[in-house]
Design an enzyme around this catalytic site. Structure first.
Site, short mmCIF file in Angstrom:
data_model
loop_
_atom_site.label_atom_id
_atom_site.label_comp_id
_atom_site.label_asym_id
_atom_site.label_seq_id
_atom_site.Cartn_x
_atom_site.Cartn_y
_atom_site.Cartn_z
N ASP A 29 27.97 -5.68 4.20
CA ASP A 29 26.85 -5.26 3.37
C ASP A 29 26.26 -6.48 2.66
O ASP A 29 26.99 -7.33 2.14
CB ASP A 29 27.31 -4.21 2.34
CG ASP A 29 26.15 -3.45 1.71
OD1 ASP A 29 26.02 -2.24 1.96
OD2 ASP A 29 25.36 -4.09 0.97
N ASN A 86 26.60 8.17 1.97
CA ASN A 86 25.57 8.74 1.10
C ASN A 86 24.59 9.53 1.97
O ASN A 86 24.18 9.06 3.03
CB ASN A 86 24.84 7.63 0.35
CG ASN A 86 25.78 6.86 -0.57
OD1 ASN A 86 26.67 7.43 -1.17
ND2 ASN A 86 25.58 5.55 -0.66
N GLY A 92 22.16 9.24 -2.82
CA GLY A 92 21.94 7.80 -2.99
C GLY A 92 21.66 7.06 -1.70
O GLY A 92 21.77 5.83 -1.64
N GLN A 93 21.29 7.80 -0.66
CA GLN A 93 20.99 7.15 0.63
C GLN A 93 19.67 6.40 0.55
O GLN A 93 18.65 6.97 0.14
CB GLN A 93 20.94 8.20 1.74
CG GLN A 93 20.73 7.58 3.13
CD GLN A 93 20.81 8.61 4.25
OE1 GLN A 93 20.89 9.82 4.00
NE2 GLN A 93 20.79 8.14 5.48
N HIS A 99 25.31 5.68 8.13
CA HIS A 99 26.21 4.54 7.95
C HIS A 99 27.37 4.91 7.07
O HIS A 99 27.23 5.67 6.11
CB HIS A 99 25.46 3.32 7.39
CG HIS A 99 24.64 3.60 6.16
ND1 HIS A 99 23.43 4.25 6.22
CD2 HIS A 99 24.87 3.35 4.86
CE1 HIS A 99 22.93 4.36 5.00
NE2 HIS A 99 23.78 3.82 4.14
N HIS A 101 30.13 3.37 4.57
CA HIS A 101 30.53 2.22 3.76
C HIS A 101 32.07 2.15 3.76
O HIS A 101 32.72 3.13 3.37
CB HIS A 101 30.10 2.39 2.31
CG HIS A 101 28.61 2.45 2.08
ND1 HIS A 101 27.89 1.38 1.58
CD2 HIS A 101 27.71 3.44 2.25
CE1 HIS A 101 26.63 1.73 1.45
NE2 HIS A 101 26.48 2.98 1.85
#
Ligand code: AMP
Length: 113
Positions: A29, A86, A92-93, A99, A101
């Protein structure tokens, strides 16, 4: 229009890619929230959890196996880690390409913000 993650898959923009196979990609990230912060994404363009189809079940199972393997290789499996997906605005995307995390290297708090 392509998402930023599709552009990483297509090598149109750079990323610190640490794993790739025929179905997925993993890269660090760009704004890490933990000492280890990796994103695992399917190459198939799936917007979010909400957009998953029945036929994606095998792909999602594969993503979890890749996460498990990477956690071991990155040295966080023993100490523990968190996997976050998310979904949508309240989740909170910010990137509309599914994806996972993978976060580790420090203790996590609960509940999430
Ligand atoms: P989310 O908020 O769950 O949609 O997560 C999107 C994540 O993508 C954030 O943690 C961002 O820091 C990360 N991100 C955005 N652009 C890039 C990029 N070009 N390379 C790596 N990570 C990125």
């Amino acid at each position: 229009m392509s998402t930023i993650f599709k552009r990483i898959i297509d090598r149109e923009i750079p990323a610190d890619i640490i794993y790739e196979d025929d179905r997925c990609l993993a890269f660090r990230d760009v704004n890490p929230q933990a000492p280890t912060h990796v994103l695992v994404i399917p190459k198939k363009e799936i917007t979010s959890i909400d957009a998953l189809a029945e036929e994606d079940g095998e792909l999602v199972a594969h993503l979890w196996q890749v996460i498990r393997k990477l956690a071991r290789e990155l040295g966080v499996a023993g100490s523990g880690y968190r996997v976050v997906v998310n979904n949508g605005p309240n989740g909170g995307q910010t990137v509309d390409h599914l994806h996972f995390h993978l976060l580790g290297g420090r203790p996590m708090t609960w509940p999430p913000g």
